[in-house]
Design a protein around this motif. Sequence first.
Motif, mmCIF file in Angstrom:
data_model
loop_
_atom_site.group_PDB
_atom_site.id
_atom_site.type_symbol
_atom_site.label_atom_id
_atom_site.label_comp_id
_atom_site.label_asym_id
_atom_site.label_seq_id
_atom_site.Cartn_x
_atom_site.Cartn_y
_atom_site.Cartn_z
ATOM 1 N N TRP A 89 -9.507 25.248 -3.979
ATOM 2 C CA TRP A 89 -8.931 26.581 -3.843
ATOM 3 C C TRP A 89 -10.023 27.630 -4.006
ATOM 4 N N MET A 90 -10.013 28.643 -3.113
ATOM 5 C CA MET A 90 -10.936 29.770 -3.228
ATOM 6 C C MET A 90 -10.171 31.043 -2.893
ATOM 7 N N SER A 91 -10.043 31.918 -3.877
ATOM 8 C CA SER A 91 -9.319 33.179 -3.694
ATOM 9 C C SER A 91 -10.272 34.346 -3.830
ATOM 10 N N GLN A 92 -10.351 35.191 -2.800
ATOM 11 C CA GLN A 92 -11.222 36.366 -2.826
ATOM 12 C C GLN A 92 -12.615 35.976 -3.331
ATOM 13 N N PHE A 93 -13.065 34.831 -2.870
ATOM 14 C CA PHE A 93 -14.336 34.280 -3.328
ATOM 15 C C PHE A 93 -15.372 34.241 -2.219
ATOM 16 N N LEU A 94 -14.993 33.696 -1.083
ATOM 17 C CA LEU A 94 -15.970 33.520 -0.008
ATOM 18 C C LEU A 94 -16.440 34.840 0.576
ATOM 19 N N ASP A 95 -15.645 35.912 0.400
ATOM 20 C CA ASP A 95 -16.117 37.219 0.869
ATOM 21 C C ASP A 95 -17.316 37.706 0.062
ATOM 22 N N CYS A 96 -17.659 37.001 -1.024
ATOM 23 C CA CYS A 96 -18.819 37.356 -1.841
ATOM 24 C C CYS A 96 -20.123 36.787 -1.284
ATOM 25 N N PHE A 97 -20.072 36.189 -0.086
ATOM 26 C CA PHE A 97 -21.238 35.494 0.445
ATOM 27 C C PHE A 97 -21.454 35.844 1.913
ATOM 28 N N SER A 98 -22.668 35.580 2.382
ATOM 29 C CA SER A 98 -23.004 35.797 3.786
ATOM 30 C C SER A 98 -22.373 34.716 4.655
ATOM 31 N N ASP A 99 -22.416 34.909 5.964
ATOM 32 C CA ASP A 99 -21.866 33.915 6.889
ATOM 33 C C ASP A 99 -22.480 32.531 6.637
ATOM 34 N N ALA A 100 -23.808 32.493 6.532
ATOM 35 C CA ALA A 100 -24.487 31.199 6.350
ATOM 36 C C ALA A 100 -24.114 30.572 5.017
ATOM 37 N N GLU A 101 -23.998 31.393 3.968
ATOM 38 C CA GLU A 101 -23.634 30.872 2.659
ATOM 39 C C GLU A 101 -22.202 30.343 2.653
ATOM 40 N N ILE A 102 -21.304 31.043 3.349
ATOM 41 C CA ILE A 102 -19.915 30.579 3.459
ATOM 42 C C ILE A 102 -19.887 29.195 4.101
ATOM 43 N N THR A 103 -20.630 29.043 5.188
ATOM 44 C CA THR A 103 -20.671 27.753 5.883
ATOM 45 C C THR A 103 -21.213 26.666 4.978
ATOM 46 N N SER A 104 -22.265 26.978 4.207
ATOM 47 C CA SER A 104 -22.838 25.999 3.287
ATOM 48 C C SER A 104 -21.824 25.579 2.226
#
Length: 365
Positions: free
Chosen positions: A253-268
């Motif tokens: 689960w990730m809530s309002q979390f991935l918006d804290c990262f860049s596109d590449a970091e999200i993918t990683s």
Amino acid sequence: MNHFSKDTKTALEAKEEAQRIAFGPVVFQAAQTMRRNGLLKAIREAGKTGITIEAAAEKTGLSHYGARVLMEAGLGMGALIVNDDRYSLTKTGFFLLSDPLTAVNMDFIGDVCYEGLADLDKSIENGKPEGLKVFGEWPTIYEGLSKLPKDIQTSWFNFDHYYSDGSFPLALPMVFETGVKNIIDIGGNTGKWAISCAQYAPDIHVTIMDLPGQVNMAMERIESLGLSDRISFHPVNILDEAQQFPRGHDGIWMSQFLDCFSDAEITSILKRCNTALDENGYVFILENFWDCQRFAAAAFSLQMTSLYFTAMANGNSQMYDSAVFKKCIEDAGLMIEKQIDHIGEGGHTLLICRKQKATQHFNHP
């Protein structure tokens, strides 16, 4: 969204709007001052009959000059009207004073963002949150969150929690109808989601993964609630790609979390989620996407919040257009099984994701 596909203003309306933008910082500070020094409250209490400048100054303890310049500014911003020298609130003034959403947003912008946003240009140039130095010398706000002054922390957490708190009760049955029992909460923050899960059903176990400072804050609260046997902790720097996620869970689960990262970091991050899950596992992503909002004002709020990430948080993330996110999900080897929009007042979207099948061609929903 159709709100952003056409220019609908006349030339005069456009020029007026440009002036409002030019004086935007002044408007904000005037409104914030009237909220906090009691002036808006005094005007509201006068009711429909309104109140004079003299009476408002006396009631609030302000000088006549101070009350006058603020109340006249209130006219220009549309918060007040005046008839026969008596001022009263407009609907806008009422919301500035009494609306919880507006209060959370104004305190967040005023306390957390305002001073640092002066370095937005440098943040754009350097790809770093140059405005964060007003609080401390951390690479991102997340390392410093547990060390911020208490009033700044309060405004930050009130902003963060306001949007998630209304959506969590709605999202819980959507998540657990999939049958997951043992989930990782990445970016668990103060533990609100993990606690909600543990209280939702007695056979659910949650592992919170976050930075050590946030984990320590969550641990104190969870221990005080007697939930330590249901909630575990895994301190980690998520951006360290050498740190693989623990296995043995059927959901992430990730809530309002991935918006804290860049596109590449999200993918990683999503690739490591993919690796950690078995073939039947789920990844649940709860986010605010500006293109999935019902109202232009909601999209506007998210687009402006993006600049907090630029200047204050980390310098390279934002509140995303969902199409950007979906590309990251696809690149990580996941597919969206279900998309649920308009969850709660915050306008969240829940993306329920699974592993891509080797023979399946991915199609965005």
